[in-house]
Design a protein around this motif. Structure first.
Motif, PDB file in Angstrom:
ATOM      1  N   ILE A 170       0.836  -1.200   0.000  1.00  0.00           N
ATOM      2  CA  ILE A 170       0.000   0.000   0.000  1.00  0.00           C
ATOM      3  C   ILE A 170       0.871   1.250   0.000  1.00  0.00           C
ATOM      4  N   PHE A 171       1.868   1.300   0.866  1.00  0.00           N
ATOM      5  CA  PHE A 171       2.756   2.468   0.892  1.00  0.00           C
ATOM      6  C   PHE A 171       3.470   2.634  -0.442  1.00  0.00           C
ATOM      7  N   LYS A 172       3.894   1.530  -1.035  1.00  0.00           N
ATOM      8  CA  LYS A 172       4.575   1.594  -2.337  1.00  0.00           C
ATOM      9  C   LYS A 172       3.628   2.148  -3.402  1.00  0.00           C
ATOM     10  N   ALA A 173       2.392   1.677  -3.410  1.00  0.00           N
ATOM     11  CA  ALA A 173       1.418   2.161  -4.392  1.00  0.00           C
ATOM     12  C   ALA A 173       1.127   3.642  -4.197  1.00  0.00           C
ATOM     13  N   LEU A 174       1.051   4.066  -2.942  1.00  0.00           N
ATOM     14  CA  LEU A 174       0.723   5.460  -2.645  1.00  0.00           C
ATOM     15  C   LEU A 174       1.912   6.403  -2.791  1.00  0.00           C
ATOM     16  N   HIS A 179       3.501   7.159  -5.414  1.00  0.00           N
ATOM     17  CA  HIS A 179       3.448   7.916  -6.667  1.00  0.00           C
ATOM     18  C   HIS A 179       2.281   8.904  -6.625  1.00  0.00           C
ATOM     19  N   PRO A 180       2.539  10.182  -6.903  1.00  0.00           N
ATOM     20  CA  PRO A 180       1.479  11.197  -6.807  1.00  0.00           C
ATOM     21  C   PRO A 180       0.313  10.969  -7.768  1.00  0.00           C
ATOM     22  N   VAL A 181       0.562  10.391  -8.930  1.00  0.00           N
ATOM     23  CA  VAL A 181      -0.541  10.145  -9.870  1.00  0.00           C
ATOM     24  C   VAL A 181      -1.494   9.104  -9.292  1.00  0.00           C
ATOM     25  N   ARG A 182      -0.967   8.111  -8.623  1.00  0.00           N
ATOM     26  CA  ARG A 182      -1.842   7.082  -8.020  1.00  0.00           C
ATOM     27  C   ARG A 182      -2.696   7.664  -6.908  1.00  0.00           C
ATOM     28  N   ARG A 183      -2.096   8.544  -6.109  1.00  0.00           N
ATOM     29  CA  ARG A 183      -2.894   9.208  -5.065  1.00  0.00           C
ATOM     30  C   ARG A 183      -3.984  10.059  -5.699  1.00  0.00           C
ATOM     31  N   GLN A 184      -3.650  10.732  -6.790  1.00  0.00           N
ATOM     32  CA  GLN A 184      -4.639  11.568  -7.478  1.00  0.00           C
ATOM     33  C   GLN A 184      -5.770  10.712  -8.050  1.00  0.00           C
ATOM     34  N   GLN A 240      -1.778   4.903 -22.252  1.00  0.00           N
ATOM     35  CA  GLN A 240      -2.577   3.763 -21.830  1.00  0.00           C
ATOM     36  C   GLN A 240      -1.726   2.794 -21.021  1.00  0.00           C
ATOM     37  N   SER A 241      -0.496   2.547 -21.456  1.00  0.00           N
ATOM     38  CA  SER A 241       0.356   1.597 -20.733  1.00  0.00           C
ATOM     39  C   SER A 241       0.737   2.127 -19.355  1.00  0.00           C
ATOM     40  N   MET A 242       1.031   3.419 -19.245  1.00  0.00           N
ATOM     41  CA  MET A 242       1.380   3.990 -17.943  1.00  0.00           C
ATOM     42  C   MET A 242       0.174   3.960 -17.001  1.00  0.00           C
ATOM     43  N   THR A 243      -0.995   4.291 -17.539  1.00  0.00           N
ATOM     44  CA  THR A 243      -2.209   4.250 -16.719  1.00  0.00           C
ATOM     45  C   THR A 243      -2.473   2.827 -16.246  1.00  0.00           C
ATOM     46  N   SER A 244      -2.283   1.851 -17.133  1.00  0.00           N
ATOM     47  CA  SER A 244      -2.460   0.446 -16.751  1.00  0.00           C
ATOM     48  C   SER A 244      -1.488   0.051 -15.651  1.00  0.00           C
ATOM     49  N   GLN A 245      -0.248   0.537 -15.728  1.00  0.00           N
ATOM     50  CA  GLN A 245       0.739   0.240 -14.691  1.00  0.00           C
ATOM     51  C   GLN A 245       0.315   0.845 -13.352  1.00  0.00           C
ATOM     52  N   HIS A 246      -0.172   2.071 -13.389  1.00  0.00           N
ATOM     53  CA  HIS A 246      -0.644   2.698 -12.150  1.00  0.00           C
ATOM     54  C   HIS A 246      -1.805   1.903 -11.548  1.00  0.00           C
ATOM     55  N   MET A 247      -2.745   1.516 -12.383  1.00  0.00           N
ATOM     56  CA  MET A 247      -3.906   0.791 -11.877  1.00  0.00           C
ATOM     57  C   MET A 247      -3.513  -0.593 -11.373  1.00  0.00           C
ATOM     58  N   ALA A 248      -2.537  -1.228 -12.030  1.00  0.00           N
ATOM     59  CA  ALA A 248      -2.067  -2.542 -11.572  1.00  0.00           C
ATOM     60  C   ALA A 248      -1.430  -2.424 -10.189  1.00  0.00           C
ATOM     61  N   ALA A 249      -0.662  -1.364  -9.965  1.00  0.00           N
ATOM     62  CA  ALA A 249      -0.045  -1.163  -8.647  1.00  0.00           C
ATOM     63  C   ALA A 249      -1.112  -0.944  -7.580  1.00  0.00           C
ATOM     64  N   LEU A 250      -2.126  -0.157  -7.902  1.00  0.00           N
ATOM     65  CA  LEU A 250      -3.222   0.079  -6.955  1.00  0.00           C
ATOM     66  C   LEU A 250      -4.010  -1.203  -6.696  1.00  0.00           C
ATOM     67  N   GLU A 251      -4.178  -2.007  -7.733  1.00  0.00           N
ATOM     68  CA  GLU A 251      -4.919  -3.252  -7.572  1.00  0.00           C
ATOM     69  C   GLU A 251      -4.114  -4.277  -6.775  1.00  0.00           C
ATOM     70  N   ARG A 252      -2.802  -4.376  -7.018  1.00  0.00           N
ATOM     71  CA  ARG A 252      -1.954  -5.289  -6.232  1.00  0.00           C
ATOM     72  C   ARG A 252      -2.018  -4.939  -4.746  1.00  0.00           C
ATOM     73  N   ALA A 253      -2.102  -3.654  -4.449  1.00  0.00           N
ATOM     74  CA  ALA A 253      -2.193  -3.204  -3.057  1.00  0.00           C
ATOM     75  C   ALA A 253      -3.612  -3.331  -2.516  1.00  0.00           C
ATOM     76  N   ASP A 254      -4.543  -3.767  -3.355  1.00  0.00           N
ATOM     77  CA  ASP A 254      -5.954  -3.961  -3.001  1.00  0.00           C
ATOM     78  C   ASP A 254      -6.671  -2.639  -2.704  1.00  0.00           C
ATOM     79  N   LEU A 255      -6.134  -1.542  -3.243  1.00  0.00           N
ATOM     80  CA  LEU A 255      -6.760  -0.231  -3.035  1.00  0.00           C
ATOM     81  C   LEU A 255      -7.885   0.029  -4.030  1.00  0.00           C
TER      82      LEU A 255
END
Length: 102
Positions: free
Chosen positions: A9-13, A15-20, A57-72
């Motif tokens: 969760i901390f790793k996913a958070l 990145h400022p784009v993921r928090r946004q 699209q690929s960067m957005t997918s990477q951000h969403m994958a990180a958020l999903e791995r963290a279960d956020l």
């Protein structure tokens, strides 16, 4: 109830784009109209998140994958589209963890 993986969760958070993105997903009605209009149930289409974030699209997918791995966030496939919504239970538990333990 699954234990929180606070490291992920901390790793996913970190990145400022993921928090946004998490902030934006709090109010799905603020996104452009969805093909599947019940965004409260299905969430927001990846392409709408991409458009708002101004990323590829690929960067957005990477951000969403990180958020999903963290279960956020939770994802839902609808045909060829993937929709995302916040996992409010995990976000609430993580906030309580931070308030109590840090």
């Amino acid at each position: 109830m699954v234990d929180l993986d606070t490291s992920l969760i901390f790793k996913a958070l970190a990145h400022p784009v993921r928090r946004q993105i998490l902030t934006w997903l709090r109010s799905p009605e603020g996104f452009e109209p969805q093909e599947h209009p019940d965004s409260a149930v299905y969430g927001i289409c990846l392409s709408s998140i991409q458009h708002r974030a101004g990323t590829s699209q690929s960067m957005t997918s990477q951000h969403m994958a990180a958020l999903e791995r963290a279960d956020l966030v939770q994802s839902h496939r609808l045909g060829q589209w993937t929709h995302y919504r916040r996992n409010e239970d995990v976000l609430r538990r993580f906030a309580a963890h931070v308030a109590k333990d840090l």
